[in-house]
Design an enzyme around this catalytic site. Structure first.
Site, mmCIF file in Angstrom:
data_model
loop_
_atom_site.group_PDB
_atom_site.id
_atom_site.type_symbol
_atom_site.label_atom_id
_atom_site.label_comp_id
_atom_site.label_asym_id
_atom_site.label_seq_id
_atom_site.Cartn_x
_atom_site.Cartn_y
_atom_site.Cartn_z
ATOM 1 N N ASP A 36 -11.519 7.098 -16.941
ATOM 2 C CA ASP A 36 -11.288 8.582 -16.487
ATOM 3 C C ASP A 36 -12.944 8.344 -15.845
ATOM 4 O O ASP A 36 -14.148 8.416 -16.368
ATOM 5 C CB ASP A 36 -10.891 9.308 -17.544
ATOM 6 C CG ASP A 36 -10.510 10.362 -16.792
ATOM 7 O OD1 ASP A 36 -10.846 11.358 -15.262
ATOM 8 O OD2 ASP A 36 -9.959 11.964 -17.983
ATOM 9 N N ARG B 95 3.726 11.770 -11.213
ATOM 10 C CA ARG B 95 3.780 12.773 -11.738
ATOM 11 C C ARG B 95 4.626 13.801 -11.574
ATOM 12 O O ARG B 95 5.183 14.200 -12.304
ATOM 13 C CB ARG B 95 1.965 13.137 -11.262
ATOM 14 C CG ARG B 95 0.559 12.404 -11.597
ATOM 15 C CD ARG B 95 0.740 13.145 -13.011
ATOM 16 N NE ARG B 95 0.521 14.548 -13.919
ATOM 17 C CZ ARG B 95 -0.583 14.958 -13.702
ATOM 18 N NH1 ARG B 95 -1.383 14.690 -12.815
ATOM 19 N NH2 ARG B 95 -0.486 16.377 -14.066
HETATM 20 N N1 NVA Z 1 -10.833 14.179 -17.947
HETATM 21 C C1 NVA Z 1 -10.531 14.972 -16.069
HETATM 22 C C2 NVA Z 1 -9.283 14.811 -15.693
HETATM 23 C C3 NVA Z 1 -8.871 15.581 -14.841
HETATM 24 C C4 NVA Z 1 -7.241 15.299 -14.325
HETATM 25 C C5 NVA Z 1 -11.202 15.926 -16.835
HETATM 26 O O1 NVA Z 1 -10.186 17.289 -17.814
HETATM 27 O O2 NVA Z 1 -11.352 16.621 -15.526
HETATM 28 N N1 CP Z 2 -4.253 13.438 -12.629
HETATM 29 C C1 CP Z 2 -4.722 15.246 -12.686
HETATM 30 O O1 CP Z 2 -4.128 15.960 -13.542
HETATM 31 O O2 CP Z 2 -5.440 15.580 -10.692
HETATM 32 P P1 CP Z 2 -5.432 17.218 -11.290
HETATM 33 O O3 CP Z 2 -6.668 17.264 -11.516
HETATM 34 O O4 CP Z 2 -6.019 16.494 -9.372
HETATM 35 O O5 CP Z 2 -4.391 17.789 -11.051
#
Ligand code: NVA
Ligand code: CP
Length: 313
Positions: free
Chosen positions: A233, A301
């Site tokens: 991530d 999703r």
């Molecule tokens: N770890 C990331 C996930 C985004 C979907 C965030 O919190 O920005």
């Molecule tokens: N993976 C995810 O939650 O993507 P978004 O931030 O685009 O919703």
């Protein structure tokens, strides 16, 4: 939805940890059924006339669009609520917001910073509250991830998942999710960026029950060795923008590239919740390469959230 899934009705989805292994598997199975129906154009209006409020205090592409489309395809309707446009943005309490919204809606999805705020909302709402991401957790993402792994591998229990990178919301929900379904999980994060101790301890307790293993390491090669699923991530999550430069330096040895993936099983799959930063946490060769399942993961999703909505609302 032939099975008796009544015990889900009215519950919140704040954390995957709150669900039993059987319940997590039931959600994933139902997600698969919804995907089938969708592909065969079989209508599935289980939420006719029901409304979902969606509060966003952070940006979103996938979560917003997949929840909106999920509600429409289930016969209900979503209402997008930008937190800044709500009275919440002007100081109305979370409790009062929960009480008022409960009089109009059948469910609330919220994406925000503090997990405690989602819990507060759920405490005062009389309708189900769904966590659409907090700084601590991202449960809906991991349901889609598990669905994707199930599709690609035909099973979950007994597999090994390696998460390389920041011990963040996605990592925490993976720890909970893997332990629930009996998948081994090895996390490799630099010192100071490892997952939350309480999450590790709760996940480890579940892992004991399902016969799986939770490993928290610093060496990415050790984590990835023999893994069936590789996940990473972003290095700086939403809200951590000012730490970007420092994090880029700390995390550079944690990039998922072809040198690292060589340690995984030859048939490994790569997952990333997206948005991705090619050249940072993952190289283009990996995320755009033959092992990547990120677009199925993003699609799922929709199906996984339909399952959650149909069960809870
Ligand atoms: N770890 C990331 C996930 C985004 C979907 C965030 O919190 O920005
Ligand atoms: N993976 C995810 O939650 O993507 P978004 O931030 O685009 O919703």
């Amino acid at each position: 939805m032939e099975t008796n899934k009544l015990h889900f009705k009215g519950r919140d989805l704040l954390s995957l940890h709150d669900f039993t292994p059987g319940e997590v598997m039931a959600i994933i199975e139902l997600a698969g059924e919804f995907k089938e129906k969708q592909k065969r154009k079989v209508p599935h209006p289980y939420l006719q006339g029901k409304a979902l409020g969606m509060i966003f205090q952070k940006s979103s592409t996938r979560t917003r669009v997949s929840f909106e489309v999920a509600m429409y395809q289930l016969g209900g309707y979503p209402i997008f609520l930008n937190a800044n446009d709500l009275q919440l943005g002007r100081g109305e309490t979370i409790a009062d917001t929960a009480r008022a919204l409960s009089r109009y809606l059948d469910g609330i999805m919220i994406r925000t910073y503090a997990q405690a705020d989602v819990e507060e909302l759920a405490r005062h709402a009389t309708i189900p509250v769904i966590n659409g991401l907090t700084d601590l957790l991202h449960p809906c993402q991991i349901l889609a991830d598990l669905q994707t792994i199930m599709e690609r591998k035909g099973t979950l229990a007994g597999l090994k998942l390696a998460y390389v990178g920041d011990g963040n919301n996605v990592c925490h929900s993976l720890l909970y999710g893997c332990a629930k379904v009996g998948m081994d999980i090895s996390v490799a994060s630099p010192d100071g960026y490892q997952p939350d101790r309480e999450v590790i301890s709760l996940a480890s307790r579940d892992a004991l029950l399902t016969g799986s293993k939770v490993e928290i390491l610093t060496d990415p090669v050790e984590a990835v060795s023999g893994a069936d699923v590789l996940v990473t991530d972003v290095w700086a999550s939403m809200g951590q923008e000012t730490e970007q430069a420092r994090r880029s330096r700390v995390f550079s040895p944690y990039q998922v590239n072809e040198k690292l993936t060589a340690y995984a099983r030859p048939d490994f799959i790569f997952l990333h919740c997206l948005p991705a930063h090619r050249g940072e946490e993952v190289t283009a060769e990996v995320i755009d390469g033959p092992h990547s399942a990120v677009w199925d993961e993003a699609e799922n999703r929709l199906h996984a959230q339909k399952a959650v909505l149909a069960l809870l609302l």
